[in-house]
Motif scaffolding. Structure first.
Motif, PDB file in Angstrom:
ATOM      1  N   LEU A 154       1.306  -1.316   0.164  1.00  0.00           N
ATOM      2  CA  LEU A 154      -0.346   0.221   0.047  1.00  0.00           C
ATOM      3  C   LEU A 154       0.801   1.367   0.163  1.00  0.00           C
ATOM      4  CD1 LEU A 154      -3.010   1.073  -0.173  1.00  0.00           C
ATOM      5  CD2 LEU A 154      -2.285   1.315   2.447  1.00  0.00           C
ATOM      6  N   LEU A 155       0.455   2.010  -0.963  1.00  0.00           N
ATOM      7  CA  LEU A 155       1.480   3.373  -1.401  1.00  0.00           C
ATOM      8  C   LEU A 155       0.410   3.780  -0.906  1.00  0.00           C
ATOM      9  CD1 LEU A 155       3.253   3.141  -4.270  1.00  0.00           C
ATOM     10  CD2 LEU A 155       4.202   2.639  -1.875  1.00  0.00           C
ATOM     11  N   LEU A 156       0.716   5.344   0.223  1.00  0.00           N
ATOM     12  CA  LEU A 156      -0.084   6.223   0.785  1.00  0.00           C
ATOM     13  C   LEU A 156       0.759   7.852   0.339  1.00  0.00           C
ATOM     14  CD1 LEU A 156      -1.075   5.298   4.545  1.00  0.00           C
ATOM     15  CD2 LEU A 156      -2.160   4.909   1.542  1.00  0.00           C
ATOM     16  N   ASP A 157       0.968   8.284  -0.392  1.00  0.00           N
ATOM     17  CA  ASP A 157       0.887  10.058  -1.613  1.00  0.00           C
ATOM     18  C   ASP A 157       0.335  11.446  -0.713  1.00  0.00           C
ATOM     19  OD1 ASP A 157       2.788  11.887  -1.756  1.00  0.00           O
ATOM     20  OD2 ASP A 157       1.573  11.242  -4.059  1.00  0.00           O
ATOM     21  N   GLU A 158       1.267  11.920   0.545  1.00  0.00           N
ATOM     22  CA  GLU A 158       0.459  12.613   1.241  1.00  0.00           C
ATOM     23  C   GLU A 158      -0.775  12.327   1.979  1.00  0.00           C
ATOM     24  OE1 GLU A 158       2.355  16.359   1.824  1.00  0.00           O
ATOM     25  OE2 GLU A 158       4.441  15.615   0.973  1.00  0.00           O
ATOM     26  N   PRO A 159      -2.125  11.837   2.722  1.00  0.00           N
ATOM     27  CA  PRO A 159      -3.027  11.811   1.643  1.00  0.00           C
ATOM     28  C   PRO A 159      -3.900  12.131   2.669  1.00  0.00           C
ATOM     29  CG  PRO A 159      -2.567  10.114   2.840  1.00  0.00           C
ATOM     30  CD  PRO A 159      -0.752  10.275   2.821  1.00  0.00           C
ATOM     31  N   PHE A 160      -3.319  13.287   3.668  1.00  0.00           N
ATOM     32  CA  PHE A 160      -4.191  13.782   4.416  1.00  0.00           C
ATOM     33  C   PHE A 160      -3.698  15.243   4.212  1.00  0.00           C
ATOM     34  CE2 PHE A 160      -3.101   9.599   7.227  1.00  0.00           C
ATOM     35  CZ  PHE A 160      -3.849   9.073   7.235  1.00  0.00           C
ATOM     36  N   GLU A 194       6.210  15.532  12.196  1.00  0.00           N
ATOM     37  CA  GLU A 194       4.766  15.105  13.754  1.00  0.00           C
ATOM     38  C   GLU A 194       3.429  13.560  13.054  1.00  0.00           C
ATOM     39  OE1 GLU A 194       0.489  16.656  16.618  1.00  0.00           O
ATOM     40  OE2 GLU A 194       2.441  18.301  15.141  1.00  0.00           O
ATOM     41  N   GLU A 195       3.470  13.702  11.873  1.00  0.00           N
ATOM     42  CA  GLU A 195       2.699  13.103  11.008  1.00  0.00           C
ATOM     43  C   GLU A 195       3.439  11.448  11.062  1.00  0.00           C
ATOM     44  OE1 GLU A 195      -0.906  13.041   8.250  1.00  0.00           O
ATOM     45  OE2 GLU A 195       1.291  13.151   6.642  1.00  0.00           O
ATOM     46  N   ALA A 196       4.253  11.186  10.587  1.00  0.00           N
ATOM     47  CA  ALA A 196       5.430  10.584  11.263  1.00  0.00           C
ATOM     48  C   ALA A 196       6.230   9.821  11.692  1.00  0.00           C
ATOM     49  CB  ALA A 196       7.098  11.734   9.780  1.00  0.00           C
ATOM     50  N   LEU A 197       5.884  10.690  13.345  1.00  0.00           N
ATOM     51  CA  LEU A 197       6.324  10.239  14.262  1.00  0.00           C
ATOM     52  C   LEU A 197       5.502   9.188  15.129  1.00  0.00           C
ATOM     53  CD1 LEU A 197       8.410  13.092  15.831  1.00  0.00           C
ATOM     54  CD2 LEU A 197       9.112  10.890  15.070  1.00  0.00           C
ATOM     55  N   ILE A 198       4.112   9.517  14.696  1.00  0.00           N
ATOM     56  CA  ILE A 198       2.635   8.951  14.915  1.00  0.00           C
ATOM     57  C   ILE A 198       2.261   7.415  14.724  1.00  0.00           C
ATOM     58  CG2 ILE A 198       0.210   8.860  15.261  1.00  0.00           C
ATOM     59  CD1 ILE A 198       0.802  12.710  15.370  1.00  0.00           C
TER      60      ILE A 198
END
Length: 353
Positions: A154-160, A194-198
């Motif tokens: 699964l690849l997620l490209d800055e989805p949020f 922050e997103e990466a750390l979570i």
């Protein structure tokens, strides 16, 4: 490893977007590629997905070399930042689309679509069109479409990126729970530290087409391998100094600092990292080995914490972050002279090349 990238190079004219990237993603792992705009993270994702062919290097899914394989042959699900839903198709039709392309029988399609929508908590929304959904609901449809065919990766490209902060935080947790439940090997792209750390099991920090460091969130945050990683991930105090004898370092304006271990060969140039939450002020600083006096030049209230900028005379500015209860006043006022202190074990040494 579910995904192996070796020596990936990608050039666009005179610009080298990927400069020899090696990356391994384990089965069931969520690995985040973190970096600023222009660092090469989206190009790496496109190479993995098959939208770009590397000029050099290889991409392997499991034991299969897919370097030259088209996207449809890679068994990869992808979620884009703009959702990429078909506006004229219903929710059910959008989610069913990958199954139709794979010629899955109708009865099985309906069953798998229902299951995917249940996983993202959208049962009952099958007949709605994308324009009748909120941003978060559209994102869930995109996620359901990406997992309905049981992809290997699964690849997620800055989805949020298009969501407001509160919804983004809720979606982060939902995606993490779903990824763990399905044990999906996932590559996540973001510029949000922050997103990466979570979210991440591991983080790969990218800069100028190269991976600067790959490690767990705690490793990347507490023990960054390079100055770039230290500066990009989280707030930081960075000091350039000279390694001294017996676990010390000399920093202009701060004098001799005591460290937990030898910084390097005496006389060698080093960079010292000190996270803002490691510093203390006033009476709490008195028993600490490293201390300096400085003037508070700014106080920023952040709810559960307060951030102070403190300027020692002749030394580098110090950023301090202290816990704070909502009913408490700031620990120091602007213009006040305070003592700042930190322990030797809170200083991380980055050796300069």
């Amino acid at each position: 490893m579910d995904l192996t990238v070796r020596g990936a190079v990608k050039r666009f004219g005179a610009v080298t977007a990927l400069a020899g990237v090696d990356l391994d993603v384990a089965e069931g792992e969520l690995l985040t590629i973190l970096g600023p705009s222009g660092s090469g993270k989206t190009t790496l994702l496109k190479v993995v997905a098959g939208f770009e062919v590397p000029d050099e290097g290889s991409v392997q899914l499991g034991s299969v070399d897919v370097t030259l394989a088209p996207p449809r042959a890679r068994d990869v699900g992808m979620v884009f930042q703009n959702y990429a839903l078909f506006p004229h198709l219903t929710v059910a039709q959008n989610v069913a689309f990958p199954l139709e392309m794979r010629r899955v029988p109708k009865a099985e399609r309906q069953s798998r679509v229902a299951e995917a929508l249940a996983l993202v908590e959208l049962s009952g929304y099958e007949a709605r069109l994308p324009r009748q959904l909120s941003g978060g609901q559209q994102q869930r449809v995109a996620l359901a479409r990406s997992i309905v065919f049981n992809p290997r990766l699964l690849l997620l490209d800055e989805p949020f990126g298009a969501l407001d902060r509160k919804l983004r935080e809720a979606m982060q947790l939902e995606v993490r729970r779903l990824q763990r439940r399905l044990k999906l090997t996932t590559l996540f792209i973001t510029h949000d530290q922050e997103e990466a750390l979570i979210l991440s099991d591991r983080i790969a920090v990218m800069n100028a087409g190269r991976l600067e460091q790959v490690g767990t969130p705690s490793e990347v945050y507490a023990r960054p391998a390079t100055r770039f990683v230290a500066d990009f991930v989280g707030e930081s105090n960075l000091f350039d100094g000279i390694a001294g004898p017996d676990a010390t370092a000399e920093v202009p304006g701060l004098g001799r600092l005591f460290l937990a271990a030898q910084a390097g060969t005496p006389g060698a140039r080093v960079t010292l990292l000190l996270r803002p939450e490691a510093l203390r002020i006033g009476g709490a600083a008195d028993p600490l080995a490293n201390r300096a006096a400085g003037q508070v030049v700014e106080t920023v209230f952040l709810g559960l914490s307060v951030k102070l900028r403190i300027q020692p005379e002749g030394g580098p500015e110090l950023l301090v972050r202290l816990p704070l209860r909502p009913s408490e006043p700031p620990p120091a006022l602007e213009g006040e002279i305070v003592t700042v202190g930190f322990a030797p074990e809170d200083v991380h040494v980055i050796r300069q090349a």
